[in-house]
Design an enzyme around this catalytic site. Sequence first.
Site, PDB file in Angstrom:
ATOM      1  N   ASP A 171     -18.042  12.148  12.041  1.00 22.54           N
ATOM      2  CA  ASP A 171     -18.856  10.973  11.846  1.00 22.54           C
ATOM      3  C   ASP A 171     -19.055   9.441  12.749  1.00 22.54           C
ATOM      4  OD1 ASP A 171     -20.177   9.459  10.483  1.00 22.54           O
ATOM      5  OD2 ASP A 171     -20.096  10.061   8.516  1.00 22.54           O
ATOM      6  N   ALA A 234     -25.726  20.688   1.783  1.00 27.45           N
ATOM      7  CA  ALA A 234     -26.202  19.156   2.020  1.00 27.45           C
ATOM      8  C   ALA A 234     -27.964  19.518   2.253  1.00 27.45           C
ATOM      9  CB  ALA A 234     -26.347  19.024   3.413  1.00 27.45           C
ATOM     10  N   ARG A 235     -28.181  20.061   3.244  1.00 27.42           N
ATOM     11  CA  ARG A 235     -29.717  19.776   3.225  1.00 27.42           C
ATOM     12  C   ARG A 235     -30.025  21.413   4.192  1.00 27.42           C
ATOM     13  NH1 ARG A 235     -30.573  18.755  -0.569  1.00 27.42           N
ATOM     14  NH2 ARG A 235     -31.873  16.511  -1.533  1.00 27.42           N
ATOM     15  N   ASP A 259     -25.679  26.849   0.682  1.00 27.91           N
ATOM     16  CA  ASP A 259     -26.501  27.045  -1.228  1.00 27.91           C
ATOM     17  C   ASP A 259     -28.114  26.355  -0.475  1.00 27.91           C
ATOM     18  OD1 ASP A 259     -26.399  26.206  -3.372  1.00 27.91           O
ATOM     19  OD2 ASP A 259     -26.341  24.145  -3.318  1.00 27.91           O
ATOM     20  N   GLU A 264     -37.420  27.278   0.684  1.00 26.30           N
ATOM     21  CA  GLU A 264     -37.173  27.771  -0.685  1.00 26.30           C
ATOM     22  C   GLU A 264     -37.855  27.202  -2.055  1.00 26.30           C
ATOM     23  OE1 GLU A 264     -33.721  24.161  -2.108  1.00 26.30           O
ATOM     24  OE2 GLU A 264     -32.587  24.398   0.357  1.00 26.30           O
ATOM     25  N   HIS A 283     -29.344  26.572  -4.071  1.00 22.79           N
ATOM     26  CA  HIS A 283     -29.440  25.309  -4.411  1.00 22.79           C
ATOM     27  C   HIS A 283     -28.676  24.765  -5.379  1.00 22.79           C
ATOM     28  CE1 HIS A 283     -31.600  21.778  -2.764  1.00 22.79           C
ATOM     29  NE2 HIS A 283     -30.088  21.130  -3.153  1.00 22.79           N
ATOM     30  N   ILE A 284     -27.755  25.291  -5.832  1.00 24.62           N
ATOM     31  CA  ILE A 284     -26.234  24.656  -6.847  1.00 24.62           C
ATOM     32  C   ILE A 284     -25.322  23.606  -6.789  1.00 24.62           C
ATOM     33  CG2 ILE A 284     -27.958  26.611  -8.527  1.00 24.62           C
ATOM     34  CD1 ILE A 284     -25.340  28.257  -7.571  1.00 24.62           C
ATOM     35  N   ALA A 285     -24.663  23.670  -5.479  1.00 31.35           N
ATOM     36  CA  ALA A 285     -23.928  23.160  -5.034  1.00 31.35           C
ATOM     37  C   ALA A 285     -24.275  21.956  -6.718  1.00 31.35           C
ATOM     38  CB  ALA A 285     -23.946  22.798  -4.412  1.00 31.35           C
TER      39      ALA A 285
END
Length: 317
Positions: A171, A234-235, A259, A264, A283-285
């Site tokens: 990062d 994340a995305r 995820d 989607e 998309h359930i994380a």
Amino acid sequence: MKILVTELMWDDGIEELRKLGYTVDYDMELGRKREELLKLLPEYDALIVRNETRVDTEFLDAAKNTRVIGRLGVGLDNIDLEAAKERDIPVIAAKNANATSVAEYVMAAMLDASRPLSDADADVRQGNWDRKFFTGYELNKRTLGLVGMGEISHRVAKRARAFGMDVVGYDPFVAPFDHILAETGVRPADTLDELLQQSDFVSVHVPLTKATKHMLNKDNFPLMKSHAYVINSARGGIVHEEDLIDAVKSKQIAGAYLDVLEKEPVQKDAPLAQVESIRLSPHIAGLTDEAQSRTAMLIAQEVDRVLNGGKSICAVV
């Protein structure tokens, strides 16, 4: 005052708003009904959305009386923050409310990759008893690479370290004495390529921006270990999906846990859905009961704070 909720919100948050005296209109499908939504917007003092409602200039121009927008989550790529700022409409996000749930999702993905118990169960129910095939491997001493080192990565790192894993992070915005490095034992990588070369699992925890779009692609998949997995909670769009399919099919990497997707929901005949080693979830994380209760209550309380003249501690603009 009136509040409109355009997507899924846990009941306790809605009840909290009603107890506080607000009129709450709730339609969890409204974010997909664009024309109907635009007609309704002028009636409301506050709006609460998730990730499907597109909050763009057209939306904001229609929301003439809106004083605050609450986001049930932390991703902001569906909201034009600059346009909201120009109109002096605060946007508040559910800061860290679902971080633990996402961290546990990452751990679940790594455990599933190393010990696929659901596959073993299905095989045994077919009358087999293949102990060698389902032997698996330990997470202990494996290397987890974290792309992005925010709060979710911090919680992932703590759990991975408890499993005896080595954790490396990349990062460019994290300083040497930030908590994830100074207190969690994460080793910093100088570049993304360096992280990819070292990792047995690569977990993505960055927002979707121009800089991060397709940051994992055909140029850097070959740098990864052939037994490595990509985990994206994340995305969609951060991982180049077509390149990922090619990398898995050609055995450059072992597989992936996605995820989030660029489009989607995924269609059953989509190329991603045809690759067994790419595991998909809807998309359930961050969608555990506990996380959704925290998210709903936090947004309800912060929206109330703003409507009563205060400043939200969770404001992003």
